[in-house]
Motif scaffolding. Structure first.
Motif, PDB file in Angstrom:
ATOM      1  N   CYS A 216       0.778  -1.086  -0.091  1.00  0.00           N
ATOM      2  CA  CYS A 216       0.188  -0.117  -0.117  1.00  0.00           C
ATOM      3  C   CYS A 216       1.017   1.370  -0.041  1.00  0.00           C
TER       4      CYS A 216
ATOM      5  N   SER B 141      -1.225   4.610   4.861  1.00  0.00           N
ATOM      6  CA  SER B 141      -1.988   4.141   5.795  1.00  0.00           C
ATOM      7  C   SER B 141      -1.593   4.272   7.005  1.00  0.00           C
TER       8      SER B 141
ATOM      9  N   HIS C   9      -3.330   0.187   9.771  1.00  0.00           N
ATOM     10  CA  HIS C   9      -3.257  -1.191   9.381  1.00  0.00           C
ATOM     11  C   HIS C   9      -3.567  -2.241  10.630  1.00  0.00           C
TER      12      HIS C   9
ATOM     13  N   PHE D 207      -7.074  -3.569  10.333  1.00  0.00           N
ATOM     14  CA  PHE D 207      -7.332  -5.025   9.536  1.00  0.00           C
ATOM     15  C   PHE D 207      -6.761  -6.028  10.247  1.00  0.00           C
TER      16      PHE D 207
ATOM     17  N   SER E 107     -11.459  -9.146   6.325  1.00  0.00           N
ATOM     18  CA  SER E 107     -10.554  -7.922   6.345  1.00  0.00           C
ATOM     19  C   SER E 107     -10.590  -7.127   5.069  1.00  0.00           C
TER      20      SER E 107
ATOM     21  N   GLY F  39     -11.716  -3.562   3.924  1.00  0.00           N
ATOM     22  CA  GLY F  39     -10.784  -2.640   3.188  1.00  0.00           C
ATOM     23  C   GLY F  39     -11.442  -2.021   1.922  1.00  0.00           C
TER      24      GLY F  39
ATOM     25  N   SER G 126     -12.246   1.803   1.344  1.00  0.00           N
ATOM     26  CA  SER G 126     -11.526   2.451   0.345  1.00  0.00           C
ATOM     27  C   SER G 126     -12.448   3.407  -0.426  1.00  0.00           C
TER      28      SER G 126
ATOM     29  N   THR H 132      -7.418   7.105   7.378  1.00  0.00           N
ATOM     30  CA  THR H 132      -7.150   5.584   7.822  1.00  0.00           C
ATOM     31  C   THR H 132      -6.676   5.383   9.223  1.00  0.00           C
TER      32      THR H 132
ATOM     33  N   PHE I  39      -5.114  -1.328  -2.132  1.00  0.00           N
ATOM     34  CA  PHE I  39      -5.474  -1.122  -0.651  1.00  0.00           C
ATOM     35  C   PHE I  39      -6.406  -2.655  -0.159  1.00  0.00           C
ATOM     36  N   VAL I  40      -7.178  -3.217  -1.195  1.00  0.00           N
ATOM     37  CA  VAL I  40      -7.859  -4.054  -0.864  1.00  0.00           C
ATOM     38  C   VAL I  40      -6.824  -5.412  -0.449  1.00  0.00           C
TER      39      VAL I  40
ATOM     40  N   ALA J   9      -5.210  -5.210   2.608  1.00  0.00           N
ATOM     41  CA  ALA J   9      -6.166  -5.505   3.602  1.00  0.00           C
ATOM     42  C   ALA J   9      -6.468  -6.871   3.964  1.00  0.00           C
TER      43      ALA J   9
END
Length: 354
Positions: free
Chosen positions: A63, A71, A74, A77, A114, A118, A122, A137, A245-246, A249
């Motif tokens: 990320c 971010s 974290h 997540f 998770s 995410g 997002s 975030t 991003f996903v 996550a």
């Protein structure tokens, strides 16, 4: 034979080979040591957490390093993946006694849930950038921790029972509470293992290298390097950043699942701002976009405070001084030139094999 040499020493694959080689070599050495000599209890207790934090640092590097989006949530997540895994493992313990299968299902479930968080996060977050994105975030990470802090969840023969803020759950005989609000989870069955952590690191490396080497991966780095130029050639900036991003996550949730199932009890307070910052420090120390560096940096920075534990009050002071000194050394211009020359030597060797 030529193809085999190209896979090992080719210019495009040398970094990938080094990363996998370091992880495999470390696993073999540690396994041999633990099976042949009597290692300390402290050493054996940090093996799984080190694997977890390597996974988390690698996922954050995707990320921050490759996508270029800072971010600070974290740990959120990680918490989602961890407590999801505890719930899934607790429910499946009635029907699946095999811990290996249960651990696999719990890690996958932690990653998927998770990743869903995410994806939802997002949508508003990736419309921002820079400091604004970092702050938002961070807020989402705190929101996730606060939500888990107020969840009560139990399981018995009648199914799953859920309560929010106050515990109004009454379980039938043989039932058990899986989440207890601020107390988190207690009496968790430890089913994580060093081998599982090793396999998870290899999986994360495979996912990241495959993604970065793909068309979508090149679009992610292009959007990071020059947003305007990337948009001018038709790259969907929002789509590429959402993908990074996903995936980040999902991998963080898997690392959190492995971490959670290595503890007999776990509280939501563990996943606070400090945990997110620690993971970010591992990434920055190893180098943004540097996979091998992230693995080495995380291992060093996580193990170092544990090795200094005998110094008690001076432990974190020494750790901080060492951290500052290493950062100053690694940012030394002359040392950077030396490292670059060494890289060129290896690249020339790779070309000679081709």
């Amino acid at each position: 034979m030529k193809n085999f040499i190209d896979i090992l020493f080719g210019k495009k694959n040398i970094k990938r080979t080094i990363s996998f080689a370091i992880v495999i070599l470390a696993y073999v050495i540690i396994t041999v040591l633990t099976n042949t000599i009597r290692v300390s209890r402290l050493f054996s207790s940090i093996l799984v957490p080190v694997c977890c934090y390597i996974v988390l640092a690698l996922s954050l590097n995707l990320c921050v390093g490759f996508s270029g989006e800072l971010s600070l949530g974290h740990a959120g997540f990680m918490a989602v993946g961890g407590f999801t895994a505890i719930v899934v493992s607790g429910i499946l313990s009635y029907s699946i006694p095999n811990t290996i299968i249960r651990l696999l299902i719990a890690i996958i479930a932690g990653g998927l849930v998770s990743g869903l968080f995410g994806l939802v996060i997002s949508i508003p977050v990736l419309k921002l950038s820079g400091d604004y994105l970092a702050i938002v975030t961070l807020a989402f990470g705190q929101i996730i921790k606060s939500i888990i802090n107020n969840v009560y969840l139990g399981y018995d023969a009648q199914g799953i029972h859920f309560s929010f803020v106050t515990n109004t759950i009454e379980l039938a005989e043989g039932g058990r509470m899986l989440l207890l609000g601020p107390m988190g989870s207690v009496d968790v069955e430890k089913i994580s293992s060093f081998t599982a952590g090793f396999i998870l690191i290899l999986f994360v490396l495979f996912v990241i290298y495959t993604l970065i080497g793909s068309k979508n991966g090149r679009a992610i780095t292009a959007a990071r390097d020059n947003r305007i130029a990337a948009e001018s050639i038709g790259i969907n900036i929002t789509k590429t950043k959402t993908l990074a991003f996903v995936v980040s996550a999902v991998l963080a949730g898997m690392g959190g699942a492995l971490y959670a199932l290595n503890n007999t009890s776990l509280q939501p307070s563990k996943f606070d701002f400090n945990t997110s910052i620690s993971i970010l420090v591992y990434v920055v120390f190893g180098g943004l976009g540097n996979i091998t560096g992230t693995i080495i940096a995380t291992s060093i920075l996580y193990v170092l405070p544990e090795l200094l534990r005998s110094l008690q009050d001076y432990r974190m002071l020494i750790y901080s001084v060492v951290l500052i000194a290493i950062m100053l050394i690694t940012n030394n211009t002359y040392l950077g030139q030396v490292i670059q020359k060494v890289k060129l030597i290896f690249m020339k060797k790779g070309d000679s094999h081709e």
